[in-house]
Design a protein around this motif. Structure first.
Motif, PDB file in Angstrom:
ATOM      1  N   GLU A 180       6.777  15.659  -3.562  1.00  0.00           N
ATOM      2  CA  GLU A 180       5.674  14.783  -3.969  1.00  0.00           C
ATOM      3  C   GLU A 180       4.372  15.149  -3.273  1.00  0.00           C
ATOM      4  N   ILE A 181       4.485  15.767  -2.105  1.00  0.00           N
ATOM      5  CA  ILE A 181       3.295  16.070  -1.302  1.00  0.00           C
ATOM      6  C   ILE A 181       2.489  17.223  -1.889  1.00  0.00           C
ATOM      7  N   VAL A 182       3.138  18.105  -2.640  1.00  0.00           N
ATOM      8  CA  VAL A 182       2.485  19.333  -3.110  1.00  0.00           C
ATOM      9  C   VAL A 182       1.262  19.017  -3.970  1.00  0.00           C
ATOM     10  N   SER A 220       0.802  -1.232   0.000  1.00  0.00           N
ATOM     11  CA  SER A 220       0.000   0.000   0.000  1.00  0.00           C
ATOM     12  C   SER A 220       0.829   1.273   0.000  1.00  0.00           C
ATOM     13  N   GLU A 221       2.139   1.173   0.246  1.00  0.00           N
ATOM     14  CA  GLU A 221       2.963   2.381   0.341  1.00  0.00           C
ATOM     15  C   GLU A 221       3.886   2.577  -0.852  1.00  0.00           C
ATOM     16  N   HIS A 222       3.683   1.829  -1.907  1.00  0.00           N
ATOM     17  CA  HIS A 222       4.521   1.966  -3.102  1.00  0.00           C
ATOM     18  C   HIS A 222       4.142   3.241  -3.858  1.00  0.00           C
ATOM     19  N   PRO A 223       5.130   3.953  -4.465  1.00  0.00           N
ATOM     20  CA  PRO A 223       4.826   5.187  -5.219  1.00  0.00           C
ATOM     21  C   PRO A 223       3.774   5.007  -6.306  1.00  0.00           C
ATOM     22  N   GLN A 263      -1.085  10.791   3.801  1.00  0.00           N
ATOM     23  CA  GLN A 263      -0.527  10.043   4.936  1.00  0.00           C
ATOM     24  C   GLN A 263       0.617   9.138   4.494  1.00  0.00           C
ATOM     25  N   ILE A 264       0.431   8.459   3.364  1.00  0.00           N
ATOM     26  CA  ILE A 264       1.478   7.558   2.875  1.00  0.00           C
ATOM     27  C   ILE A 264       2.704   8.349   2.431  1.00  0.00           C
ATOM     28  N   LYS A 265       2.486   9.446   1.703  1.00  0.00           N
ATOM     29  CA  LYS A 265       3.619  10.247   1.241  1.00  0.00           C
ATOM     30  C   LYS A 265       4.415  10.816   2.411  1.00  0.00           C
ATOM     31  N   GLU A 266       3.721  11.283   3.434  1.00  0.00           N
ATOM     32  CA  GLU A 266       4.419  11.825   4.608  1.00  0.00           C
ATOM     33  C   GLU A 266       5.257  10.746   5.287  1.00  0.00           C
TER      34      GLU A 266
END
Length: 334
Positions: free
Chosen positions: A254-256, A208-211, A242-245
């Motif tokens: 990436e968060i922007v 679930s946390e893959h880019p 949440q995953i990106k952080e």
């Protein structure tokens, strides 16, 4: 022959030790000797050419790498003909090289040769055909022709599913591309099932946390936002955030994209008090990562300025608009 054997062994040692500075001249000299003494069809000649090409490719010298591959391809074509199945790996390397360099016309030429190879093969080649169709579709997308890309993607999807089953990564990639096509056309109801199925496959295979999973969460957030399913849009954007952080850190560029998408959803959903902090955070991330005079910073300044204007903070809005204007003017100076 003894000298060639010694040089081949030395090349293997340099390759194993990642001694690129020593490996390059060794491979060049080895190739010269092999071309003088070996039959053009000899496998050692092919191996050395491939190794030298990969070395150039690793150094970013695509043109030099490709010229070696084409040279070897021409030799093999003269022996086997242009549509022999043994040419497939080499033709693929040449086609991929042109694609990576942005030369879509030449890439298409070699992918279409690969298609002829697959069709003329004495044994079925469904995966090779799917690979070619997939890349022909990608080329059409790069050219800005999604309508031309769609039938290629659908054919590739069918072949992948028949050959690999319904849940390999290749299927997920094509599903995502089909979702992108419908999303770009504003047909969000058609995009949704492609994105959802692609997300399900990627979460199962990649975690679930893959880019590649996170990018789909953003896509779904956008689709649901413009379709006015605001709660769903917020859910996917928040999950992505949440995953990106966690994976990239709280101040990663990436968060922007996610912050901006979430702010847009809150605008439409009238959660006005949540918008300003998101635009402010996006601006700070870009300033910290790119410096205060980057065009992306100007983009974030304009978004925050427009929001301030909308809520009546006119003095703050003017200041930000002026900053953005100065950055844009400075970027246009020679």
């Amino acid at each position: 022959p003894d000298l060639i054997l010694i040089m081949q062994e030395l090349a293997q040692v340099y390759r194993a030790q990642d001694e690129k500075v020593l490996l390059e001249p060794m491979l060049i000299r080895l190739l010269e000797l092999q071309e003088k003494t070996l039959d053009p069809k000899h496998p050692d000649l092919f191996e050395t050419t491939t190794s030298l090409s990969e070395l150039y490719q690793g150094k970013g010298n695509q043109e030099r790498a490709r010229s070696l591959l084409i040279k070897m391809l021409n030799i093999k074509e003269n022996t086997l003909g242009p549509n022999h199945i043994e040419l497939a790996p080499l033709v693929t390397k040449v086609a991929d090289s042109f694609l990576d360099s942005g030369d879509f016309s030449q890439a298409e030429v070699y992918y279409r040769q690969l298609w002829k190879i697959a069709k003329n093969s004495s044994t079925p080649q469904p995966l090779l055909k799917a690979f070619v169709l997939h890349h022909l579709a990608d080329i059409q997308m790069q050219r800005g022709n999604p309508l031309s890309a769609e039938p290629y993607y659908r054919q590739a999807l069918s072949l992948y599913e028949k050959s690999l089953g319904t849940e390999p990564l290749q299927v997920a990639t094509v599903l995502n591309s089909l979702g992108d096509i419908f999303s770009s056309q504003g047909n969000f109801s058609s995009a949704e099932p492609f994105y959802l199925r692609s997300l399900d496959i990627r979460e199962q295979l990649l975690g679930s946390e893959h880019p590649d999973v996170v990018s789909l969460l953003d896509n779904l957030g956008y689709v649901y936002g413009v379709s006015r399913f605001y709660d769903r849009a917020e859910f996917y954007y928040q999950k992505s955030l949440q995953i990106k952080e966690k994976v990239f850190g709280p101040n990663h560029l990436e968060i922007v994209k996610t912050l901006d998408g979430l702010a847009e959803v809150y605008k439409q959903n009238k959660k006005l008090e949540k918008i300003e902090p998101l635009y402010q955070r996006a601006l700070k991330i870009r300033e910290k990562s790119l410096g205060p005079f980057h065009l992306k910073v100007a983009e974030s300044l304009k978004k925050l300025a427009e929001w301030y204007r909308h809520i009546g903070k006119l003095p703050e809005s003017v200041v930000l608009y002026q900053r953005a204007s100065n950055i844009i003017k400075k970027s246009n100076q020679p």
